[in-house]
Motif scaffolding. Sequence first.
Motif, PDB file in Angstrom:
ATOM      1  N   ASP A 151     -12.294  -3.268  -0.478  1.00  0.00           N
ATOM      2  CA  ASP A 151     -13.380  -3.917  -1.201  1.00  0.00           C
ATOM      3  C   ASP A 151     -13.947  -5.071  -0.391  1.00  0.00           C
ATOM      4  OD1 ASP A 151     -13.001  -2.215  -3.451  1.00  0.00           O
ATOM      5  OD2 ASP A 151     -11.282  -3.447  -4.029  1.00  0.00           O
TER       6      ASP A 151
ATOM      7  N   GLN B  99       0.834  -1.210   0.000  1.00  0.00           N
ATOM      8  CA  GLN B  99       0.000   0.000   0.000  1.00  0.00           C
ATOM      9  C   GLN B  99       0.867   1.258   0.000  1.00  0.00           C
ATOM     10  OE1 GLN B  99      -2.654  -0.769   3.334  1.00  0.00           O
ATOM     11  NE2 GLN B  99      -4.151  -1.759   1.977  1.00  0.00           N
TER      12      GLN B  99
ATOM     13  N   SER C 208      -8.080   4.892  -4.549  1.00  0.00           N
ATOM     14  CA  SER C 208      -9.025   5.906  -4.973  1.00  0.00           C
ATOM     15  C   SER C 208      -8.434   7.276  -4.605  1.00  0.00           C
ATOM     16  CB  SER C 208     -10.373   5.665  -4.291  1.00  0.00           C
ATOM     17  OG  SER C 208     -11.308   6.634  -4.707  1.00  0.00           O
TER      18      SER C 208
ATOM     19  N   ARG D 259      -9.269  -7.245  -0.027  1.00  0.00           N
ATOM     20  CA  ARG D 259      -9.108  -6.679  -1.368  1.00  0.00           C
ATOM     21  C   ARG D 259      -9.255  -5.180  -1.264  1.00  0.00           C
ATOM     22  NH1 ARG D 259     -12.341 -11.102  -3.505  1.00  0.00           N
ATOM     23  NH2 ARG D 259     -10.881 -12.701  -4.245  1.00  0.00           N
ATOM     24  N   TRP D 260      -8.391  -4.484  -1.952  1.00  0.00           N
ATOM     25  CA  TRP D 260      -8.437  -3.022  -1.885  1.00  0.00           C
ATOM     26  C   TRP D 260      -8.040  -2.436  -3.232  1.00  0.00           C
ATOM     27  CZ3 TRP D 260      -3.509  -0.847  -2.684  1.00  0.00           C
ATOM     28  CH2 TRP D 260      -2.424  -1.742  -2.519  1.00  0.00           C
ATOM     29  N   HIS D 261      -8.401  -1.184  -3.412  1.00  0.00           N
ATOM     30  CA  HIS D 261      -7.953  -0.476  -4.610  1.00  0.00           C
ATOM     31  C   HIS D 261      -7.654   0.972  -4.221  1.00  0.00           C
ATOM     32  CE1 HIS D 261     -12.265   0.628  -4.607  1.00  0.00           C
ATOM     33  NE2 HIS D 261     -11.857   1.738  -5.223  1.00  0.00           N
TER      34      HIS D 261
END
Lengths: 420, 420
Positions: B339, B313, B349, B345-347
């Motif tokens: 997510d 990250q 933004s 799970r991540w994204h």
Amino acid sequence: MAPKNAFYAQSGGVTAVINASAAGVIETARKNSDRIGTVLAGRNGITGALKEDLIDTAHEDDDTIRALTHTPGGAFGSCRYKLRNIDENRREYERLIEVFRAHDIGYFFYNGGGDSQDTAYKVSQMAERMGYPISCIGVPKTVDNDLPFTDCCPGFGSVAKYIATSTLEASLDVQSMCDSSTKVFILEVMGRHAGWIAAAGGLAGKEPGSAPHVIIFPEHPFEREAFLAKVDQSVKDHGFCVVVASEGAQYDDGRFLSEAGPRDVFGHAQLGGVAPTLANMVKQSLGYKNHWAVADYLQRSARHIASQTDLEQAYAVGEAAVNYALEGRNGIMPVIKRDSSSPYRWHISEAPLNEVANQEKKMPIHYTTDDGFGITTDCREYLEPLIQGEAYPPYENGLPKVARLKNHLVEKRLKEPFTP
Amino acid sequence: MAPKNAFYAQSGGVTAVINASAAGVIETARKNSDRIGTVLAGRNGITGALKEDLIDTAHEDDDTIRALTHTPGGAFGSCRYKLRNIDENRREYERLIEVFRAHDIGYFFYNGGGDSQDTAYKVSQMAERMGYPISCIGVPKTVDNDLPFTDCCPGFGSVAKYIATSTLEASLDVQSMCDSSTKVFILEVMGRHAGWIAAAGGLAGKEPGSAPHVIIFPEHPFEREAFLAKVDQSVKDHGFCVVVASEGAQYDDGRFLSEAGPRDVFGHAQLGGVAPTLANMVKQSLGYKNHWAVADYLQRSARHIASQTDLEQAYAVGEAAVNYALEGRNGIMPVIKRDSSSPYRWHISEAPLNEVANQEKKMPIHYTTDDGFGITTDCREYLEPLIQGEAYPPYENGLPKVARLKNHLVEKRLKEPFTP
């Protein structure tokens, strides 16, 4: 005739790898099940033998015993309990032999430091006097690295690696911020009588001027003015100063810094703390912003950053103890002999328990620099091999996976209870 | 026309992975060398820009920049320096723009916490007013985990992993010895305003009754009697008690425990120390033998036990910052959006800088148990993903290998010196 059982106990302050010695003992015994029966472990060390609180390790499967190699702390419980002299408390020694006899124990493995080896020796003497045949073998362990005859003590290498790594990491942190924030950082480490662990902090910086800039050893009387001058100079030269201080730091008159330190609002002497004492000194005399850390148990339980070398040695002394016992040996302790430093080569040898018990290995004077604030090349050459290799534990869900033992007690066979 | 250069600076308390964000910025800039020129790093944070102390990262080869991903601390130096409001000190902002103009800087990446994002926002406003085109992008970082909009703050996951691991390991140590020695162990952790790091200690024990038995959060007013009762009950139930205490622990009236603590022999307030204060309380009221540790900088520099998730990250926000800039964005900060928790799970933004600057993410009240001494399942579900994976650094001679930068300063182009 069924083979004799073995008794194994952990004693004194635990380490990141003492359970690896336990695994060495138990796995080697299992490989020789035709000649050694069950390994019975003392619950909470030797007091488990006195109370007849014996853990039946046969209830643990092979995987669990293997998992001991990556589990810090003392899996069967340890104790701070020193048996008195035979003349003073013969009853305790007799009780041990009674328990051993009741459980058909023919091997006694005692995993600890100097005091424990003294106990193991006395047990072997008493057994002989009482005509009870038992093989008493010591298994060395101590983060203090103060046992004689051995190149180092299992447990020490991992603390050394933890302290050297932490000193390096924290130094980079302090260095980043020193222009506008913390200028002095003090890390307090273990070692009440010897500066071995503090010396390990010195491994973090090899180049001249690199952190740590000041090491406080218990072997050198603490001089306030010399310390402050050294800190001040370091801040002036490098912008910051990193101090590694032994908890055993003491003044010329033998007073520990931790005792001479702060008092609470009621005037009671505050619980130890060399680091806050030094931090206060720096703050009040030099005015530098500072931070301090006290590693305490974190350092001796830090299995996550254990030295592979240390782990191998811890296992090897456990394994060797059983092999010596199977050879019919008695009253000895496996030790580590250094064959060469670079590359580090070592082998297992032996030392007589009666001689181990009465000596403390001090840090040689030529291991510290003339001003008493650093380590020499000789010291570095001695220490470096001991922190080699990273023995990572397995992880589960982000955390180290540790052995979960059943610690099932065998049924008591003696009628009388015994309170140590 | 040559592409514009970029300015990157590290701000505030450093972390184990802030240099991974630096690597994310620099490597992504290098990949886009047709559109971004040199990344100039502020020596000691934003003060480097004010003083025109700009490090030319082009002097560092690719391997060195890669090595930043496993180097703790702030490789270019950080600072504790907060720019005042534009109305109060317009000159500072003007100076920044002058320096940016002199070095043809078209991108401003500021790697820090809430205050730094506030600064980045103000710089973007000022640049607009002064008609200087620059893309100002924040890069989130803080071990305190207190930035809004983002699932977590890069730097926090690694502290959380260190504290959870250390709590687990030390608990096994204390448990081994509690029958005859230390019964209460207290670990002091960072987090002056929020209990996120203290909460991470709670990850060490999932089963009911497992350590840590008591967590002290800054969010819950400290009640001496309730604390002592809880410690006493834990010792009675389990034989020992492990306490994780936030440095921000405070009484109902807002006094910090660390301030209410011990005084030195001259009556001066002793430098902070929640752990020794609690230890003294336990000793005097309950009489239990205890030990305490203060992790201090060790926790936020412990790259050796960094969370792989956190590392990824930290890199991703640095990379995203450059990509946003290349898209012509301004006044935003990349954030992490979750997510799902299991699997995590991540994204990436984005969040507007002006809104980031004025909010502090508090720990939700339903993350702590009703008695205020533990974490809830919700809290665990939030925290667990953040400590997943072990991002081991390479080792050399038993110690973590770290990047050694040249940190070559570019020649000054402005005539006037400036003292922040």
